[in-house]
Design a protein around this motif. Structure first.
Motif, PDB file in Angstrom:
ATOM      1  N   VAL A   1     -38.693 -46.497 -62.522  1.00 51.82           N
ATOM      2  CA  VAL A   1     -39.314 -47.525 -63.064  1.00 51.82           C
ATOM      3  C   VAL A   1     -40.176 -48.582 -62.016  1.00 51.82           C
ATOM      4  O   VAL A   1     -41.208 -48.555 -62.173  1.00 51.82           O
ATOM      5  CB  VAL A   1     -38.563 -48.442 -63.928  1.00 51.82           C
ATOM      6  N   GLY A   2     -39.583 -48.688 -60.893  1.00 52.08           N
ATOM      7  CA  GLY A   2     -40.131 -49.558 -59.866  1.00 52.08           C
ATOM      8  C   GLY A   2     -41.449 -48.575 -59.351  1.00 52.08           C
ATOM      9  O   GLY A   2     -42.528 -49.185 -59.128  1.00 52.08           O
ATOM     10  N   ALA A   3     -41.253 -47.333 -59.351  1.00 56.45           N
ATOM     11  CA  ALA A   3     -42.405 -46.543 -58.819  1.00 56.45           C
ATOM     12  C   ALA A   3     -43.612 -46.524 -59.674  1.00 56.45           C
ATOM     13  O   ALA A   3     -44.727 -46.518 -59.363  1.00 56.45           O
ATOM     14  CB  ALA A   3     -42.132 -45.179 -58.496  1.00 56.45           C
ATOM     15  N   LEU A   4     -43.374 -46.583 -61.181  1.00 54.68           N
ATOM     16  CA  LEU A   4     -44.264 -46.545 -62.081  1.00 54.68           C
ATOM     17  C   LEU A   4     -44.935 -47.926 -61.824  1.00 54.68           C
ATOM     18  O   LEU A   4     -46.206 -47.944 -61.987  1.00 54.68           O
ATOM     19  CB  LEU A   4     -43.392 -46.368 -63.369  1.00 54.68           C
ATOM     20  N   LEU A   5     -44.115 -48.944 -61.794  1.00 56.85           N
ATOM     21  CA  LEU A   5     -44.936 -50.464 -61.861  1.00 56.85           C
ATOM     22  C   LEU A   5     -45.671 -50.467 -60.509  1.00 56.85           C
ATOM     23  O   LEU A   5     -46.611 -51.115 -60.423  1.00 56.85           O
ATOM     24  CB  LEU A   5     -43.844 -51.400 -61.911  1.00 56.85           C
ATOM     25  N   GLN A   6     -45.367 -49.965 -59.407  1.00 56.24           N
ATOM     26  CA  GLN A   6     -46.218 -49.609 -58.312  1.00 56.24           C
ATOM     27  C   GLN A   6     -47.389 -49.109 -58.403  1.00 56.24           C
ATOM     28  O   GLN A   6     -48.545 -49.462 -58.001  1.00 56.24           O
ATOM     29  CB  GLN A   6     -45.585 -48.970 -57.212  1.00 56.24           C
ATOM     30  N   ARG A   7     -47.459 -47.881 -59.231  1.00 52.50           N
ATOM     31  CA  ARG A   7     -48.953 -47.139 -59.455  1.00 52.50           C
ATOM     32  C   ARG A   7     -49.504 -48.196 -60.234  1.00 52.50           C
ATOM     33  O   ARG A   7     -50.852 -48.032 -59.914  1.00 52.50           O
ATOM     34  CB  ARG A   7     -48.412 -45.792 -60.163  1.00 52.50           C
ATOM     35  N   ILE A   8     -49.169 -48.805 -61.264  1.00 47.32           N
ATOM     36  CA  ILE A   8     -49.874 -49.760 -62.193  1.00 47.32           C
ATOM     37  C   ILE A   8     -50.536 -50.729 -61.137  1.00 47.32           C
ATOM     38  O   ILE A   8     -51.567 -51.015 -61.528  1.00 47.32           O
ATOM     39  CB  ILE A   8     -49.149 -50.238 -63.249  1.00 47.32           C
ATOM     40  N   THR A   9     -49.664 -51.220 -60.333  1.00 44.31           N
ATOM     41  CA  THR A   9     -49.877 -52.400 -59.422  1.00 44.31           C
ATOM     42  C   THR A   9     -51.176 -51.905 -58.782  1.00 44.31           C
ATOM     43  O   THR A   9     -52.365 -52.589 -58.446  1.00 44.31           O
ATOM     44  CB  THR A   9     -48.982 -52.767 -58.800  1.00 44.31           C
ATOM     45  N   ARG A  10     -51.122 -50.699 -57.846  1.00 44.68           N
ATOM     46  CA  ARG A  10     -52.250 -50.182 -56.926  1.00 44.68           C
ATOM     47  C   ARG A  10     -53.679 -50.197 -57.920  1.00 44.68           C
ATOM     48  O   ARG A  10     -54.439 -50.495 -57.192  1.00 44.68           O
ATOM     49  CB  ARG A  10     -51.728 -48.921 -56.574  1.00 44.68           C
ATOM     50  N   ALA A  11     -53.432 -49.310 -59.037  1.00 41.66           N
ATOM     51  CA  ALA A  11     -54.374 -49.087 -59.753  1.00 41.66           C
ATOM     52  C   ALA A  11     -55.362 -50.317 -60.225  1.00 41.66           C
ATOM     53  O   ALA A  11     -56.556 -50.553 -60.328  1.00 41.66           O
ATOM     54  CB  ALA A  11     -54.297 -48.402 -61.356  1.00 41.66           C
ATOM     55  N   HIS A  12     -54.466 -51.505 -60.399  1.00 42.20           N
ATOM     56  CA  HIS A  12     -54.998 -53.031 -60.694  1.00 42.20           C
ATOM     57  C   HIS A  12     -55.850 -53.485 -59.531  1.00 42.20           C
ATOM     58  O   HIS A  12     -57.034 -53.800 -59.808  1.00 42.20           O
ATOM     59  CB  HIS A  12     -53.912 -53.835 -61.175  1.00 42.20           C
ATOM     60  N   MET A  13     -55.190 -53.234 -58.388  1.00 36.57           N
ATOM     61  CA  MET A  13     -55.940 -53.805 -57.240  1.00 36.57           C
ATOM     62  C   MET A  13     -57.252 -53.125 -56.987  1.00 36.57           C
ATOM     63  O   MET A  13     -58.165 -53.557 -56.440  1.00 36.57           O
ATOM     64  CB  MET A  13     -54.806 -53.625 -56.014  1.00 36.57           C
ATOM     65  N   VAL A  14     -57.198 -51.812 -57.162  1.00 39.00           N
ATOM     66  CA  VAL A  14     -58.497 -50.896 -57.116  1.00 39.00           C
ATOM     67  C   VAL A  14     -59.551 -51.561 -57.867  1.00 39.00           C
ATOM     68  O   VAL A  14     -60.697 -51.823 -57.495  1.00 39.00           O
ATOM     69  CB  VAL A  14     -58.383 -49.243 -57.193  1.00 39.00           C
ATOM     70  N   ARG A  15     -59.177 -51.972 -59.206  1.00 43.43           N
ATOM     71  CA  ARG A  15     -60.090 -52.409 -60.258  1.00 43.43           C
ATOM     72  C   ARG A  15     -60.641 -53.686 -59.628  1.00 43.43           C
ATOM     73  O   ARG A  15     -61.878 -53.985 -60.065  1.00 43.43           O
ATOM     74  CB  ARG A  15     -59.405 -52.421 -61.357  1.00 43.43           C
ATOM     75  N   MET A  16     -59.635 -54.441 -59.117  1.00 48.75           N
ATOM     76  CA  MET A  16     -60.254 -55.961 -58.807  1.00 48.75           C
ATOM     77  C   MET A  16     -61.157 -55.875 -57.601  1.00 48.75           C
ATOM     78  O   MET A  16     -62.079 -56.467 -57.481  1.00 48.75           O
ATOM     79  CB  MET A  16     -58.939 -56.690 -58.330  1.00 48.75           C
ATOM     80  N   ASP A  17     -60.877 -54.894 -56.718  1.00 45.67           N
ATOM     81  CA  ASP A  17     -61.788 -54.530 -55.515  1.00 45.67           C
ATOM     82  C   ASP A  17     -63.064 -53.989 -55.993  1.00 45.67           C
ATOM     83  O   ASP A  17     -64.206 -54.531 -55.524  1.00 45.67           O
ATOM     84  CB  ASP A  17     -60.955 -53.494 -54.762  1.00 45.67           C
ATOM     85  N   ALA A  18     -63.124 -53.371 -57.009  1.00 49.27           N
ATOM     86  CA  ALA A  18     -64.284 -52.672 -57.490  1.00 49.27           C
ATOM     87  C   ALA A  18     -65.214 -53.836 -58.095  1.00 49.27           C
ATOM     88  O   ALA A  18     -66.293 -53.946 -57.974  1.00 49.27           O
ATOM     89  CB  ALA A  18     -64.063 -51.614 -58.758  1.00 49.27           C
TER      90      ALA A  18
END
Lengths: 220, 220
Positions: free
Chosen positions: B198-215
């Motif tokens: 579950v932790g890994a899943l949340l990490q993937r979601i968080t990373r994708a969010h940071m990529v979007r904020m960056d974009a």
């Protein structure tokens, strides 16, 4: 006259496609807004589906305007004030008012546009008839309003007044549109033959309106 | 647990289809509302088209629920409070806020639902992936927001705060949903293997969010 560069004979076509494209966009807005007045999730989803159907029509019209080399925003802009004024002047405050507007108001508008479409050349005539084809709005609204009146006949008077206000506002705004768009007015007058022809057209629209009021169980 | 009669193994499927069906209906509502904040007719039509796409997805999901013999309203109802609370708590007051919500908020939700869909049996997994496929929302929102930031960098701070509020509200509401829907929570925990998963899943979601904020050009 739309502020775009087209062959003079096509000006009325562009005006009709332009007014319809903006009409579908405002119909979307209004159905989406009225969906939130729905007493049930079913009713809300039903109105949302109707709104989505209007956008599909809007896209068919804008695709044709693009094909004709016409700027879509320029074609819609001349009709924004009149159509916005109609919707601002007839904002539904209850679920039933929204449905009566969908049935009576859209019925009137559809009849009018359909009468005008008869005078268009072939491809655009078929396109306008296609986007005006009922997407099940009428049946849904009719069923819901009739059920509400059966459950509480006291709503009849208020809804009849509301329908009268819709008609009055529609007349005001369509006259304003005609006064400013000579090509569209010319198309109707030359298409019907003369002012007697225009009178007959208005009579057909009025009769169809009275049939709809009757179907709702409202005095017209 | 949705209050419907289905095979126990299908409960999580029905819950996911139910929450998605209601999510699409609220997405429609919100996009339709935000369309009215558009500064141009083009932008307004673009958001209206996106709203219509959400309703098409809603219809695909409700058709599948019907097929499973599930009452659609009953399947959506358990998720109404949490999703309405999210939207009420993050009502866009400007065109740019609406676009950031469409990009950042929908991006988060889509990533989350996509992670869960992986654990679904075949037909429903494909359906969920299909309705989650981007309909061009992201590109449009990204382009508009980037252009606005380029034209006036001073909006950056306010939009970054807004994005943080979206994330906070999304976390609050998704935790509320999980706490009340055991089958969905079980699906995720058993699907990911354990809490580390579950932790890994949340990490993937968080990373994708940071990529979007960056974009977007916003600090996350």
């Amino acid at each position: 006259m739309a502020d775009v560069e087209v062959h003079p004979g096509q000006r009325a076509v562009v005006e009709l496609l332009g007014v319809l494209a903006y009409a579908e966009l405002t119909a979307f807005d209004r159905l989406a807004e009225d969906a939130r007045l729905a007493p049930t999730l079913d009713g809300r989803a039903a109105l949302a589906r109707m709104a989505a159907a209007e956008i599909a029509h809007h896209e068919r019209l804008t695709a044709r305007l693009h094909e004709l080399g016409v700027d879509v925003v320029a074609a819609m802009t001349p009709f924004v004030a009149a159509l916005d004024a109609f919707h601002d002047g007839t904002r539904a405050s209850t679920w039933l008012e929204g449905l009566v507007k969908a049935y009576v108001g859209d019925g009137l508008a559809t009849d009018f546009y359909r009468e005008v479409a008869v005078f268009l050349p072939a491809p655009d005539r078929a396109l306008v008839e296609e986007v005006l084809a009922d997407s099940g709005h009428a049946d849904f609204a009719l069923r819901e309003v009739r059920a509400a009146i059966a459950a509480d006949p006291a709503v009849t008077g208020r809804l009849a007044l509301w329908a009268r206000r819709l008609v009055g506002e529609a007349l005001t705004q369509s006259q304003a549109v005609m006064a400013e768009h000579d090509d569209l007015a010319d198309l109707i007058i030359s298409g019907t033959g003369d002012l007697t022809g225009v009178g007959a057209l208005l009579q057909r629209i009025t009769r169809a309106h009275m049939v709809r009021m009757d179907a709702l169980g409202l005095p017209s």
